[in-house]
Design a protein around this motif. Structure first.
Motif, PDB file in Angstrom:
ATOM      1  N   VAL A  86      10.282  19.257  16.524  1.00 46.43           N
ATOM      2  CA  VAL A  86      10.569  18.174  15.578  1.00 46.43           C
ATOM      3  C   VAL A  86      10.506  18.697  14.153  1.00 46.43           C
ATOM      4  CG1 VAL A  86       9.718  15.984  14.653  1.00 46.43           C
ATOM      5  CG2 VAL A  86       9.818  16.331  17.125  1.00 46.43           C
ATOM      6  N   ARG A  87       9.493  19.473  13.855  1.00 42.85           N
ATOM      7  CA  ARG A  87       9.354  20.035  12.511  1.00 42.85           C
ATOM      8  C   ARG A  87      10.549  20.926  12.166  1.00 42.85           C
ATOM      9  NH1 ARG A  87       5.236  24.514  10.162  1.00 42.85           N
ATOM     10  NH2 ARG A  87       5.867  25.505  12.090  1.00 42.85           N
ATOM     11  N   GLY A  88      10.937  21.783  13.099  1.00 44.91           N
ATOM     12  CA  GLY A  88      12.083  22.656  12.864  1.00 44.91           C
ATOM     13  C   GLY A  88      13.366  21.880  12.647  1.00 44.91           C
ATOM     14  N   THR A  89      13.542  20.792  13.386  1.00 47.48           N
ATOM     15  CA  THR A  89      14.733  19.968  13.226  1.00 47.48           C
ATOM     16  C   THR A  89      14.737  19.283  11.870  1.00 47.48           C
ATOM     17  OG1 THR A  89      14.799  19.578  15.622  1.00 47.48           O
ATOM     18  CG2 THR A  89      16.067  18.079  14.234  1.00 47.48           C
ATOM     19  N   PHE A  90      13.571  18.786  11.439  1.00 47.04           N
ATOM     20  CA  PHE A  90      13.454  18.152  10.125  1.00 47.04           C
ATOM     21  C   PHE A  90      13.833  19.130   9.017  1.00 47.04           C
ATOM     22  CE2 PHE A  90      10.869  17.389   6.320  1.00 47.04           C
ATOM     23  CZ  PHE A  90      11.230  16.080   6.019  1.00 47.04           C
TER      24      PHE A  90
END
Length: 393
Positions: A86-90
């Motif tokens: 999720v962090r990487g996608t954000f």
């Protein structure tokens, strides 16, 4: 949907060597350009007198999941793979939107985690995401413990290389990224270290080419560069130490070079906050890097624009345009820099039927500048309007 006529602009189509006055139309329903204006009725008209139109920038080397400023740290309460994804996608969504705002209408990712680049590429293709077009690589293929392992898939021997190249392609990769040498950002290795072998890289290139896709190699040291060229890669990324033989090999094999001069430049601007080993290596390679790219340009090696954005202090905002200025400082002509950002980049990524030049039926991806970049390449960094598929960003 709207059809708009753009008139009185000076236009660099990417096929010629100068700007020329051309009127053109954009159909927002298709996102395409057209030049046969007599057979269309228009809903709007824009007078671009005194302005310069060029193809949107194509950035052939990014890492969209990386935060170049280290502002988004690890999650203190949750450290699961799902949370990291999720962090990487954000981060990736923020990076690609910044790229688009600053003129990058297509990009290639050269090493991602959790196949985030591949998933975002599919969303953009399906029309769910208004963003640059994305050619994804998935995780880079690296030797065990090799350069870029944090965004890579550890791979040893030809059989594993073939399997992992096929794995990436199955998951949506349209480019296979490999690490032929060490680099700057990892302690305990040198940019001149040879890592993946010619034999290992060759089988990955074969798998990519069987599907009509591309393969590229991070290659900084001379021996690793030559291994990658012999293995058949479509592009050498960085190309720090190019000797005369390497330049002749690039010409003979019709191999592109993606310079990424801004990557060491950005590190060199922040010696007080970055690790000493990283800065020391970056400073050491900088002069040779500029010299190599200048020699390659003079010899006629095909160059394609790339920034390595995501690496330390190497952002997704004006970096692509600034890379063009650094290329010119290295000895690339302004015309070569414009071609590297458009026609050449599209040819390298095999998207030249869709974009890279301003032609009838191609994507309406273009920039409107206030100055002529052939006279001063810094014009690309200035105030500009960005159009993606005919829509003003």
């Amino acid at each position: 949907m709207t059809k708009t006529k753009f008139k009185n602009a000076q236009v660099f189509t990417g096929n010629g060597e100068q700007f020329e006055q051309i009127d053109f139309g954009v159909d927002e329903s298709t996102g395409r350009l057209f030049f046969d204006l007599e057979n269309h009725s228009f809903d709007a008209e824009k007078d671009l007198s005194g302005h310069f139109v060029m193809p949107g920038l194509i950035n052939c080397h990014t890492h969209v999941v990386l935060d170049p400023f280290f502002k988004i740290g690890g999650l203190s309460t949750v450290s699961s793979k799902e949370a990291e994804a999720v962090r990487g996608t954000f981060i990736a969504l923020d990076n690609i939107q910044k790229s688009l705002k600053h003129g990058v209408t297509y990009l290639r990712d050269c090493g991602s985690s959790f196949d985030i680049d591949l998933k975002l590429s599919q969303l953009e293709k399906e029309g769910h995401l208004f963003a640059p077009g994305i050619i994804g690589s998935g995780p880079a293929l690296v030797m065990t413990g090799g350069h870029g392992v944090e965004l890579g898939l550890e791979t040893d021997g030809p059989d594993e290389m073939r399997r992992n190249a096929r794995r990436n392609i199955k998951n949506g990769a349209r480019n296979i990224k490999m690490m032929a040498t060490g680099g700057v950002s990892v302690d305990g290795e040198k940019p001149t270290d040879v890592q993946l072998s010619e034999e290992e890289m060759r089988v990955a290139v074969e798998e990519a080419h069987h599907k009509g896709y591309t393969a590229c190699a991070h290659a900084q040291g001379t021996e690793g560069i030559k291994n990658a060229i012999r293995a058949g890669v479509d592009s050498i990324e960085h190309g720090v130490y190019l000797d005369d033989e390497a330049i002749q090999m690039l010409l003979a094999h019709d191999t592109f070079v993606v310079p990424t001069l801004i990557a060491p430049y950005a590190i060199n601007q922040h010696p007080d906050v970055l690790p000493e080993f990283m800065v020391a290596k970056s400073v050491e390679i900088s002069e040779a890097h500029f010299e190599s790219i200048g020699k390659a340009a003079k010899a006629g090696v095909k160059l394609a624009l790339g920034t390595d954005s995501g690496t330390a202090y190497n952002d997704f905002e004006n970096s692509a345009a600034f890379e063009m200025e650094l290329m010119v400082q290295a000895g690339v002509t302004p015309l070569q820099a414009l071609q590297a950002s458009s026609r050449n980049a599209a040819e390298l990524l095999k998207i030249n039927q869709e974009t890279g030049t301003l032609e009838d039926g191609k994507l309406a991806d273009f920039l409107v500048l206030k100055e002529n970049p052939l006279e001063d390449i810094r014009a690309v960094q200035g105030e500009k309007d960005v159009y993606k598929k005919g829509k003003l960003v």
